[in-house]
Write a protein that holds these residues in place. Structure first.
Motif, PDB file in Angstrom:
ATOM      1  N   LEU A  75       0.799  -1.163   0.005  1.00 40.98           N
ATOM      2  CA  LEU A  75      -0.150  -0.097   0.011  1.00 40.98           C
ATOM      3  C   LEU A  75       1.055   1.280   0.036  1.00 40.98           C
ATOM      4  CD1 LEU A  75      -2.615   1.379   0.044  1.00 40.98           C
ATOM      5  CD2 LEU A  75      -2.614   1.087   2.562  1.00 40.98           C
ATOM      6  N   LEU A 132       2.164   2.338  -3.139  1.00 42.64           N
ATOM      7  CA  LEU A 132       1.263   3.226  -4.191  1.00 42.64           C
ATOM      8  C   LEU A 132       1.039   4.646  -3.890  1.00 42.64           C
ATOM      9  CD1 LEU A 132      -1.563   0.559  -4.740  1.00 42.64           C
ATOM     10  CD2 LEU A 132       0.404   1.035  -6.329  1.00 42.64           C
ATOM     11  N   LEU A 145     -13.042  15.800 -12.864  1.00 41.03           N
ATOM     12  CA  LEU A 145     -12.886  15.450 -14.221  1.00 41.03           C
ATOM     13  C   LEU A 145     -13.747  14.985 -14.958  1.00 41.03           C
ATOM     14  CD1 LEU A 145      -9.219  13.777 -14.246  1.00 41.03           C
ATOM     15  CD2 LEU A 145      -9.981  15.742 -15.485  1.00 41.03           C
ATOM     16  N   ALA A 156      -8.195  -1.476  -0.006  1.00 41.85           N
ATOM     17  CA  ALA A 156      -7.824  -0.057  -0.224  1.00 41.85           C
ATOM     18  C   ALA A 156      -6.849   0.213  -1.228  1.00 41.85           C
ATOM     19  CB  ALA A 156      -7.060   0.575   1.055  1.00 41.85           C
ATOM     20  N   ARG A 157      -5.844  -0.737  -1.385  1.00 44.45           N
ATOM     21  CA  ARG A 157      -4.858  -0.793  -2.506  1.00 44.45           C
ATOM     22  C   ARG A 157      -5.540  -0.902  -3.771  1.00 44.45           C
ATOM     23  NH1 ARG A 157      -2.762  -5.059  -5.090  1.00 44.45           N
ATOM     24  NH2 ARG A 157      -3.510  -6.714  -3.600  1.00 44.45           N
ATOM     25  N   TYR A 205      -8.816  -0.260  -4.755  1.00 42.46           N
ATOM     26  CA  TYR A 205      -9.608   0.732  -5.088  1.00 42.46           C
ATOM     27  C   TYR A 205      -8.756   2.123  -5.542  1.00 42.46           C
ATOM     28  CZ  TYR A 205     -13.466   4.262  -4.234  1.00 42.46           C
ATOM     29  OH  TYR A 205     -14.297   5.012  -4.454  1.00 42.46           O
ATOM     30  N   LEU A 206      -7.588   2.113  -4.753  1.00 42.45           N
ATOM     31  CA  LEU A 206      -6.691   3.050  -5.258  1.00 42.45           C
ATOM     32  C   LEU A 206      -6.141   2.911  -6.729  1.00 42.45           C
ATOM     33  CD1 LEU A 206      -4.274   4.358  -2.223  1.00 42.45           C
ATOM     34  CD2 LEU A 206      -3.512   4.574  -4.818  1.00 42.45           C
ATOM     35  N   THR A 207      -5.671   1.805  -6.976  1.00 43.91           N
ATOM     36  CA  THR A 207      -5.233   1.565  -8.404  1.00 43.91           C
ATOM     37  C   THR A 207      -6.427   1.950  -9.374  1.00 43.91           C
ATOM     38  OG1 THR A 207      -5.692  -0.676  -8.466  1.00 43.91           O
ATOM     39  CG2 THR A 207      -3.369  -0.068  -7.631  1.00 43.91           C
ATOM     40  N   LEU A 252      -8.996   3.813  -8.903  1.00 44.95           N
ATOM     41  CA  LEU A 252      -9.260   5.448  -9.102  1.00 44.95           C
ATOM     42  C   LEU A 252      -8.087   6.017  -9.831  1.00 44.95           C
ATOM     43  CD1 LEU A 252     -10.250   6.706  -5.585  1.00 44.95           C
ATOM     44  CD2 LEU A 252     -11.646   6.529  -7.869  1.00 44.95           C
ATOM     45  N   ARG A 253      -6.844   5.611  -9.896  1.00 46.31           N
ATOM     46  CA  ARG A 253      -5.649   5.975 -10.649  1.00 46.31           C
ATOM     47  C   ARG A 253      -6.063   6.047 -11.965  1.00 46.31           C
ATOM     48  NH1 ARG A 253       0.423   4.822  -8.932  1.00 46.31           N
ATOM     49  NH2 ARG A 253       0.607   6.391  -7.065  1.00 46.31           N
ATOM     50  N   GLN A 288      -8.857   5.402 -13.342  1.00 41.59           N
ATOM     51  CA  GLN A 288     -10.037   6.300 -13.972  1.00 41.59           C
ATOM     52  C   GLN A 288      -9.449   7.659 -14.107  1.00 41.59           C
ATOM     53  OE1 GLN A 288     -13.653   6.323 -11.754  1.00 41.59           O
ATOM     54  NE2 GLN A 288     -13.522   4.468 -10.941  1.00 41.59           N
ATOM     55  N   VAL A 289      -8.499   8.324 -13.241  1.00 44.03           N
ATOM     56  CA  VAL A 289      -8.129   9.500 -13.559  1.00 44.03           C
ATOM     57  C   VAL A 289      -7.189   9.572 -14.731  1.00 44.03           C
ATOM     58  CG1 VAL A 289      -6.291  11.124 -12.511  1.00 44.03           C
ATOM     59  CG2 VAL A 289      -8.234  10.168 -11.041  1.00 44.03           C
ATOM     60  N   LEU A 304      -9.590   9.370 -17.760  1.00 48.94           N
ATOM     61  CA  LEU A 304     -10.572  10.688 -17.776  1.00 48.94           C
ATOM     62  C   LEU A 304      -9.737  11.944 -18.256  1.00 48.94           C
ATOM     63  CD1 LEU A 304     -12.966  10.632 -14.836  1.00 48.94           C
ATOM     64  CD2 LEU A 304     -13.240  10.663 -17.166  1.00 48.94           C
ATOM     65  N   SER A 305      -8.718  11.903 -17.709  1.00 48.08           N
ATOM     66  CA  SER A 305      -7.506  13.171 -18.389  1.00 48.08           C
ATOM     67  C   SER A 305      -7.447  13.045 -19.896  1.00 48.08           C
ATOM     68  CB  SER A 305      -6.382  13.311 -17.369  1.00 48.08           C
ATOM     69  OG  SER A 305      -5.751  11.887 -17.510  1.00 48.08           O
TER      70      SER A 305
END
Lengths: 222, 222
Positions: free
Chosen positions: A51, A54, A84, B70-71, B73-75, B77-78, B80-81, B84-85
Motif C-alpha cells: 500500500l 502506491l 474530471l 484500499a490498494r 480501490y486506489l489503483t 481510481l488512478r 480512472q483519473v 479521464l484526463s
DNA sequence: TAGAACACGTGAACC
DNA sequence: TGGTTCACGTGTTCT
C-alpha cells in the motif's frame, strides 16, 4: 541488526516451547497458534508495504502515516475523478458542432487506412451562387511521427498550385489515439470557381496522394 | 461482550502492576509505556475505521481486507483519473478555441496596425500539469494580397524551428473587411514544454516579425 | 473442535 | 535520557 534480534527471539521462544514437553503442557496447539499469528503479521505487513508503494513517494513508512496518507490520497483521487468527469461532461455537451465527423472516423478505426480524405459539398442556402461552389475537405492522418505542422503545410502548398480554389477557413487538431499513435485531422473549407473544369474525384485523389507521400517520407526519415 | 473482557483484562493487569510495588520493580515507566502503547493502538484502529469508511460499502472490516481493498480501490481510481484526463485532453484538443470572437474584434479593431499578435495562456483546470503550459496564439493580418495559405505556412514553418512548442489545434479564417482589404485570422493552440527557457514576449515578437515580413514581401512581389 | 481475527502487555531498537 | 515505533507471544472471542 534488527532482523538478527528477531530471529534470536524466535528461536528462544521455540526452545522454551520444546522444554514445555517436560512441563506436561499442551504446547502442540500453542505452537500452531504462534505460527498462525506470525503468518498473519507477515501478511499484514506485506499489505502495508504494497500500500505504501502506491502512495506518493514522499510518504513516511509509519503504519499510522501510511493509513492517514492513504485516506488523504484516496479522497484527493476521488475529488479529481469527480471534477474530471464533470468537466468531461461539459466538454462533451459543448462538442457537437464539427466533431461528429472525427468521432465517426475514430469509431470507424476498423479501417486500417492511415490516411482518409473526404470531400463534401456545402449547400449554402444563404448564397446560392451559381458560378462558385463551396466544399469541405477533411483529411485524417494516423501516424506516429507526422506532426500537424507538416501536414498542414503540405496541403496548403498543394492548394496554392490549384488555381481555381481558394481557402475560406481551416481547422486542424491533433490528439492521441490508443497507445502511441496520434491522429491529425484537418478540415478545410474551399471556394471553387466553377468556370474551369473541376474534377471532384481527381482533386480528392490528388490530396490523398500528397498526404500519403508525406507520411511515407516522414517514416523514412526517422 | 468483547468490551467487557477487554476491560477485565486491563484491570487485571493494572492490579498486577500495583502488586509490583512489593516486588521492588520500576513499574513507573512501565505504566507509561503501557498507556502509550494503548493510545497508539487506539489511534491505529481509528485510522483503520476511517479508512474503511471511505472504501466501497461492501468491504469486510478485516484489517487485511481493508488494506488490500484500499490498494485495489486506489489503483482503480488512478486508472480512472488517467483515462479521464486522456479523454479530456482529446476533447479539449478537438474543441476549437473560437469562443473569443468578440475579444478578437476588440483587439483587431482598436489598433490601426496591419498585423496584430496576441498570446494568452489557457488555464486548464482539468489538467493542471506543471511541466507544460498551453497558450492560444492569435495572429490577425490585414492585407490586400496576402492569402491565408501563405500566412499559415509561414507561421507553421517558424513554429517548427522552435523546439519546445508543439501544435495542438489550429483555426484559420479569412473574410472581407470594408472596401477591398481582407482580414486573415489564425488562432493556434500551443503546448509549451516548460523545461527549457520560455520567453513569452520574445516569442510573441518573433511571430509578429515573421508575419510582418511576409506582408512586406508579398506587397513587393505583387 | 479447529481456525481466524483481535487486543493486550512487553522487550528491544531508533532518534 | 525519554519518546515513539515495532514485532512478538499469549489469551480470548467468534465462526
Amino acid at each position: 541488526m534488527l532482523k538478527r534480534s528477531i530471529s534470536f527471539l524466535r528461536s528462544l521462544n521455540l526452545m522454551r516451547l520444546r522444554e514445555g514437553i517436560q512441563a506436561t503442557r499442551p504446547t502442540s496447539s500453542q505452537l500452531h497458534h504462534m505460527i498462525s499469528e506470525r503468518k498473519r503479521r507477515e501478511k499484514l505487513n506485506e499489505s502495508f508495504h504494497t500500500l505504501k508503494s502506491l502512495l506518493p513517494p514522499g510518504t513516511k513508512k509509519d503504519k499510522a502515516s501510511v493509513l492517514t496518507t492513504a485516506r488523504e490520497y484516496l479522497t484527493s483521487l476521488r475529488a479529481q475523478v469527480a471534477e474530471l468527469s464533470k468537466r468531461n461532461q461539459q466538454l462533451e455537451a459543448r462538442l457537437p458542432p464539427a466533431a461528429k465527423e472525427a468521432y465517426n472516423e475514430e469509431a470507424a478505426g476498423s479501417s486500417n487506412e492511415r490516411v482518409s480524405v473526404t470531400l463534401t459539398q456545402v449547400v449554402s442556402e444563404s448564397t446560392p451562387d451559381q458560378d462558385q461552389q463551396i466544399f469541405d475537405l477533411q483529411v485524417v492522418l494516423r501516424s506516429v511521427e507526422c506532426c500537424t505542422e507538416d501536414m498542414v503545410i503540405r496541403i496548403l502548398e498543394f492548394l496554392k498550385q490549384v488555381n481555381n480554389v481558394s481557402l475560406m477557413s481551416l481547422e486542424a487538431n491533433t490528439w492521441m489515439s490508443g497507445s502511441d499513435s496520434n491522429v491529425n485531422r484537418v478540415i478545410l473549407r474551399l471556394r471553387v470557381d466553377q468556370g474551369t473544369e473541376w474534377d471532384e474525384a481527381a482533386f480528392q485523389e490528388a490530396v490523398r496522394r500528397v498526404v500519403a507521400d508525406l507520411a511515407l517520407n516522414n517514416c523514412r526519415n526517422q
